[in-house]
Each structure stands twice: as C-alpha cells, then as structure tokens.
Design a protein around this motif. Structure first.
Motif, PDB file in Angstrom:
ATOM      1  N   LEU A   1       0.881  -1.163   0.000  1.00  0.00           N
ATOM      2  CA  LEU A   1       0.000   0.000   0.000  1.00  0.00           C
ATOM      3  C   LEU A   1       0.918   1.213   0.000  1.00  0.00           C
ATOM      4  O   LEU A   1       1.990   1.187   0.630  1.00  0.00           O
ATOM      5  N   ASP A   2       0.494   2.281  -0.664  1.00  0.00           N
ATOM      6  CA  ASP A   2       1.304   3.499  -0.688  1.00  0.00           C
ATOM      7  C   ASP A   2       1.527   4.020   0.729  1.00  0.00           C
ATOM      8  O   ASP A   2       0.726   3.754   1.634  1.00  0.00           O
ATOM      9  N   TYR A   3       2.559   4.820   0.875  1.00  0.00           N
ATOM     10  CA  TYR A   3       2.875   5.459   2.160  1.00  0.00           C
ATOM     11  C   TYR A   3       1.636   6.149   2.735  1.00  0.00           C
ATOM     12  O   TYR A   3       1.340   6.061   3.928  1.00  0.00           O
ATOM     13  N   HIS A   4       0.869   6.807   1.859  1.00  0.00           N
ATOM     14  CA  HIS A   4      -0.304   7.551   2.341  1.00  0.00           C
ATOM     15  C   HIS A   4      -1.617   6.786   2.174  1.00  0.00           C
ATOM     16  O   HIS A   4      -2.683   7.404   2.146  1.00  0.00           O
ATOM     17  N   THR A   5      -1.544   5.468   2.039  1.00  0.00           N
ATOM     18  CA  THR A   5      -2.774   4.661   2.030  1.00  0.00           C
ATOM     19  C   THR A   5      -2.845   3.918   3.349  1.00  0.00           C
ATOM     20  O   THR A   5      -1.834   3.368   3.800  1.00  0.00           O
ATOM     21  N   SER A   6      -4.035   3.898   3.963  1.00  0.00           N
ATOM     22  CA  SER A   6      -4.188   3.106   5.193  1.00  0.00           C
ATOM     23  C   SER A   6      -4.955   1.834   4.853  1.00  0.00           C
ATOM     24  O   SER A   6      -5.475   1.682   3.757  1.00  0.00           O
TER      25      SER A   6
ATOM     26  N   THR B   1       0.812  -0.452  -9.736  1.00  0.00           N
ATOM     27  CA  THR B   1       1.304   0.586  -8.829  1.00  0.00           C
ATOM     28  C   THR B   1       0.416   1.833  -8.879  1.00  0.00           C
ATOM     29  O   THR B   1       0.081   2.315  -9.968  1.00  0.00           O
ATOM     30  N   HIS B   2       0.063   2.325  -7.699  1.00  0.00           N
ATOM     31  CA  HIS B   2      -0.759   3.540  -7.542  1.00  0.00           C
ATOM     32  C   HIS B   2      -2.057   3.483  -8.368  1.00  0.00           C
ATOM     33  O   HIS B   2      -2.557   4.514  -8.835  1.00  0.00           O
ATOM     34  N   GLU B   3      -2.582   2.292  -8.566  1.00  0.00           N
ATOM     35  CA  GLU B   3      -3.668   2.127  -9.541  1.00  0.00           C
ATOM     36  C   GLU B   3      -4.913   2.966  -9.211  1.00  0.00           C
ATOM     37  O   GLU B   3      -5.506   3.570 -10.104  1.00  0.00           O
ATOM     38  N   VAL B   4      -5.297   3.002  -7.927  1.00  0.00           N
ATOM     39  CA  VAL B   4      -6.515   3.751  -7.600  1.00  0.00           C
ATOM     40  C   VAL B   4      -6.300   5.236  -7.900  1.00  0.00           C
ATOM     41  O   VAL B   4      -7.106   5.877  -8.588  1.00  0.00           O
ATOM     42  N   ARG B   5      -5.181   5.767  -7.411  1.00  0.00           N
ATOM     43  CA  ARG B   5      -4.926   7.199  -7.630  1.00  0.00           C
ATOM     44  C   ARG B   5      -4.850   7.520  -9.115  1.00  0.00           C
ATOM     45  O   ARG B   5      -5.327   8.555  -9.572  1.00  0.00           O
ATOM     46  N   ARG B   6      -4.261   6.610  -9.886  1.00  0.00           N
ATOM     47  CA  ARG B   6      -4.111   6.853 -11.335  1.00  0.00           C
ATOM     48  C   ARG B   6      -5.454   6.792 -12.051  1.00  0.00           C
ATOM     49  O   ARG B   6      -5.711   7.571 -12.976  1.00  0.00           O
TER      50      ARG B   6
HETATM   51  N1  URA Z   1      -3.831   2.080  -5.424  1.00  0.00           N
HETATM   52  C1  URA Z   1      -3.221   3.209  -5.044  1.00  0.00           C
HETATM   53  O1  URA Z   1      -3.253   4.210  -5.734  1.00  0.00           O
HETATM   54  N2  URA Z   1      -2.548   3.202  -3.873  1.00  0.00           N
HETATM   55  C2  URA Z   1      -2.502   2.128  -3.056  1.00  0.00           C
HETATM   56  O2  URA Z   1      -1.897   2.181  -1.998  1.00  0.00           O
HETATM   57  C3  URA Z   1      -3.153   0.960  -3.483  1.00  0.00           C
HETATM   58  C4  URA Z   1      -3.820   0.960  -4.671  1.00  0.00           C
END
Ligand code: URA
Length: 248
Positions: free
Chosen positions: A101-106, A191-196
């Motif tokens: 999980l990203d640094y800023h994802t809980s 990587t970073h899929e949700v944010r992207r």
């Molecule tokens: N997608 C994101 O952008 N961040 C995560 O930590 C996990 C999935």
C-alpha cells in the motif's frame, strides 16, 4: 523448522534459554522428551513446553491495519514501516507484507511467511478483489464514467499505454463531512492504480483506505489503524479459497 527456533520465535525465551530448557528435558515432541534442539518439527507435531502445549504453526498469517504515513517495508532507516507494528518475537519468522500500500494509504495489509499464498494473492491470474474507499476532490462520477471503469480502459499517464482491467466503482452516500467518497474494487494490483484511475478521470484522491481483500473486510473508519492481529480461521479460509489453495 528447527525446534529451538520455533520455540524462541513463539516468545518462550531467547534461543539459549529454550536450548537450555530442551537440554534439561523440559520439551516433548509427540509424547517423547527431546534433547536435540536442532530437531526439525512440522505444523502437525504436538509440542509440550514446560507442561503446556504450544502452537507449532510454521506458516503464520496476520492482518495489519496500516496507518497513513507508514512504509510498506520491513526495514527503513528514516521512515516508520510496517515492521514497527510486528512484535519482536516474530521478527525471525520471515514475515513480509503481501503486495504494497502506498505510504499515504491506510488499511488492510496481509503479513505472512507463506510465499505461495503471497504470490497468488498478488497474481492477476486469481483476480483477487481488493476494495478501496477513496475520498476525492472533484465531481461525482457519472454513469458513463462508471461504465467505462467497469469495461476496462487504457491509461497513458507514464508515456506508454497500459490496460486497466475492469473494476467496480460505486459512489457512497451520505458523507457527513461533505467530502465525495467512492468505493473501487480492483482485481489486479498495478502501482498507484486507484490514484491513477481517479486522476485519469480528473479527480484527485485525498485519502485512500483499503477496506477489503478476498472477502476479508475491515472497518471503513481509521480508528483501528495500527492494529496487528492473527487472521481468524475464517479469514484465512477466504484467502485460500480466493487463490485456489488448500490449508496446510
Ligand atoms: N492504489 C493506489 O493508488 N494506492 C494504493 O496504496 C493501493 C492501490
């Protein structure tokens, strides 16, 4: 696993203390007193230490509710990392987080030493569902956008085209703080899929929390952040089922 290592990593003492106990006849395996600390034991062995039966599970499965501001790493010189939440007696058990999980994802992070399970949970082949609660800046999602996400689409935010697999997006109501929130279920893990994905549709994720994985769910609010606990039998069953594995 060696008997002395298993006992020490179960929190029963240092390696030399448990060796001492073994040497003095304080440990039996399957009903026989053993004095060889290097004996290899299996998950199915029954171990009695000082009159008490102890669990000799060699494969371990935990859930960490990772707080925001923590690195998904077992070691870092500068920043807090997930290892800071793992009791020291487990540090020799070769645990590691499943994916990142990203640094800023809980939120929900599985921590295990079961390499095969870890591999399968991350493999796109098993399409393990991961549910994210995203707080975002920008307009509510339109029906059109939701159906584009549901069909899968191509993203080009890194100078090359990448396919985003079909995902499920739902707006959540109501939000007491006036922020827009949406639930996104992914079945792959770029990587970073949700944010992207949000950025692709001109929204900015301001907070992200993983609240579900393979049928395991945790609270949507962040009160439980920092909790580290063993998976229940039922939860482990969910992971094994999602990855076509069997127990043991
Ligand atoms: N997608 C994101 O952008 N961040 C995560 O930590 C996990 C999935």
């Amino acid at each position: 696993m060696r008997l002395d290592r298993l006992l020490a990593s179960s929190g029963l003492g240092t390696r030399s203390q448990v060796r001492d106990k073994i040497a003095h006849g304080g440990v039996s395996v399957n009903g026989t007193v053993v004095t060889d600390a290097s004996l290899h034991v299996k998950d199915t062995d029954s171990i009695i230490y000082d009159g008490h039966e102890i669990s000799c599970q060699t494969k371990l499965y935990y859930l960490l509710d990772k707080p925001d501001g923590v690195l998904t790493a077992m070691e870092d010189k500068r920043l807090p990392c997930v290892a800071d939440y793992i009791p020291s007696e487990l540090m020799s058990r070769k645990l590691s987080p499943v994916g990142r999980l990203d640094y800023h994802t809980s939120g929900l992070l599985i921590i295990t030493n079961d390499g095969e399970l870890s591999h399968r949970l991350q493999s796109p082949r098993y399409e393990v569902p991961k549910i994210y609660l995203a707080t975002f800046r920008g307009p509510e999602w339109t029906e059109n956008e939701i159906s584009t996400v549901a069909s899968g689409f191509t993203i080009n935010d890194r100078g090359y085209s990448e396919k985003i697999a079909p995902a499920t997006l739902e707006m959540t109501f109501p939000s007491s703080d006036g922020m827009n929130r949406a639930l996104l279920t992914l079945r792959e893990g770029k990587t970073h899929e949700v944010r992207r994905i949000f950025a692709h549709f001109d929204r900015e994720v301001t907070a992200l929390r993983r609240i579900g994985l393979a049928g395991i769910n945790i609270s949507r609010d962040t009160d439980s952040c920092g909790t580290f606990r063993p998976l229940t039998e039922n939860e482990l069953g969910c992971l094994l089922k999602a990855t076509a594995m069997t127990a043991g």
